[in-house]
Design an enzyme around this catalytic site. Structure first.
Site, PDB file in Angstrom:
ATOM      1  N   HIS A 250      -6.256  -2.290   2.697  1.00  0.00           N
ATOM      2  CA  HIS A 250      -6.664  -0.934   2.314  1.00  0.00           C
ATOM      3  C   HIS A 250      -7.917  -0.935   1.422  1.00  0.00           C
ATOM      4  CE1 HIS A 250      -2.688   0.615   3.620  1.00  0.00           C
ATOM      5  NE2 HIS A 250      -2.147  -0.352   2.930  1.00  0.00           N
TER       6      HIS A 250
HETATM    7  O1  RIB Z   1      -1.408   2.556  -0.520  1.00  0.00           O
HETATM    8  C1  RIB Z   1      -2.273   1.457  -0.620  1.00  0.00           C
HETATM    9  C2  RIB Z   1      -2.779   1.286  -2.019  1.00  0.00           C
HETATM   10  O2  RIB Z   1      -1.667   1.078  -2.892  1.00  0.00           O
HETATM   11  C3  RIB Z   1      -3.657   0.033  -2.195  1.00  0.00           C
HETATM   12  O3  RIB Z   1      -4.588   0.255  -3.217  1.00  0.00           O
HETATM   13  C4  RIB Z   1      -2.676  -1.020  -2.608  1.00  0.00           C
HETATM   14  O4  RIB Z   1      -3.270  -2.041  -3.410  1.00  0.00           O
HETATM   15  C5  RIB Z   1      -1.724  -0.229  -3.456  1.00  0.00           C
HETATM   16  O5  RIB Z   1      -2.290  -0.127  -4.754  1.00  0.00           O
END
Ligand code: RIB
Ligand code: CA
Length: 315
Positions: A241
């Site tokens: 992500h």
């Molecule tokens: O939903 C994904 C996010 O939540 C990313 O930043 C992951 O590292 C968690 O923090």
């Protein structure tokens, strides 16, 4: 001239890939890292940030310690997909940092770096938005120095921690509303709808591990997280992500964005922490966010591999 970059982070396995991408990209100059609670406690996210920067040969980058809890209401407890230490239980395999966090806390470090910048700074929050909300509330003048925020967060068509809420926004909905709705800073939001589609395969990771010792150490942090995402995705892959958000900061426009007004559900109903995107054709809203909803997925993965695969060459 490289773009000055500050990353606000809760490492976190995908945060680790994001920090590595920033360190491997000459288009940006990583001038600071700030830590926040999130995937794991602030103590763990700060220790992980220091160790990751040591792995990346970037002990020169100051680390400002930020918020240990949300602005208003406590973050509900959740066992982390990132393992108990935030890095699949392998934080101890990383080099011990030779320095501690900066004497300045996260908000002070952000303010001083922004005040001192001689050109617009890109700030990339990839955890709960608490530090950024506090910064903008305490030092609104810095908005003139922020070129753009590139935020990893939110889910347009659904969530990951609840049916409708994505983890970063869910962890501090009041902060997310403050930053995404109430403040007037140019912002690109990179939601999980797109970041999930950018997931990388187990074979991609294995090949990356063979490119350098640094890349191998990075991939060595993934087992728990990869196992979780194999279940989430239904195939042998994992979402990076936060690295997708940093890719947009490094190469503006690598993601395809469309502007929509948004809100954040701060109620205590079943949708607390949900991102509400107003996609009506005729809407007169005070503010719209650029929301990244598409990309050349193979091209993005190739870009990530190209950069992370060159980590060894930059050490
Ligand atoms: O939903 C994904 C996010 O939540 C990313 O930043 C992951 O590292 C968690 O923090
Ligand atoms: Ca994160």
């Amino acid at each position: 001239m490289p773009i000055p970059l500050i990353i606000d982070t809760d490492p976190g396995v995908d945060d680790a890939f994001a920090l590595a991408l920033a360190a491997a990209s000459p288009e940006v100059e990583l001038i600071g890292v700030t830590t926040v609670f999130g995937n794991v406690s602030l103590e763990n996210t700060t220790r992980n940030a220091l160790r990751l920067l040591a792995l990346l040969g970037r002990d020169d980058v100051p680390v400002g310690v930020g918020a240990s809890r949300p602005l208003v209401h406590p973050q509900p407890h959740l066992s982390s997909a990132h393992g108990s230490d935030g890095l699949s239980g392998y934080a101890g395999t990383l080099p011990e940092p030779t320095r501690g966090p900066d004497a300045r806390d996260a908000v002070t470090l952000l303010r001083e770096l922004l005040d001192a910048a001689d050109r617009p700074v890109t700030v990339v929050p990839i955890g709960p938005l608490t530090n950024i909300a506090l910064l903008l509330a305490a030092h609104p003048h810095v908005k003139a120095k922020i070129g753009r925020l590139v935020v990893m967060g939110g889910g347009v068509t659904g969530g990951n921690v609840t049916a409708t809420a994505e983890f970063n926004v869910w962890s501090d909905p009041e902060a997310a509303r403050r930053v995404l709705v109430e403040e007037d800073v140019p912002t690109t939001l990179v939601p999980m709808d797109l970041t999930r589609r950018c997931a990388v395969a187990g074979g991609w990771l294995a090949e990356l591990a063979g490119t350098s010792e640094v890349a191998a150490a990075l991939v060595g942090l993934t087992p728990d997280y990869l196992a979780t995402y194999r279940r989430f995705l239904g195939w042998d892959g994992m979402a990076v992500h936060d690295a997708v958000a940093v890719a947009e900061a490094v190469r503006p426009g690598i993601l395809t964005s469309t502007a929509f007004p948004v809100d954040v559900d701060c109620s205590f109903g079943p949708n607390r922490g949900a991102l509400v995107v107003d996609r009506r054709l005729e809407v007169d809203a005070p503010k719209e966010l650029d929301i990244a909803l598409d990309a050349d997925l193979d091209g993005l993965r190739a870009f990530l591999f190209d950069r992370l695969g060159a980590l060894g060459a930059r050490q």
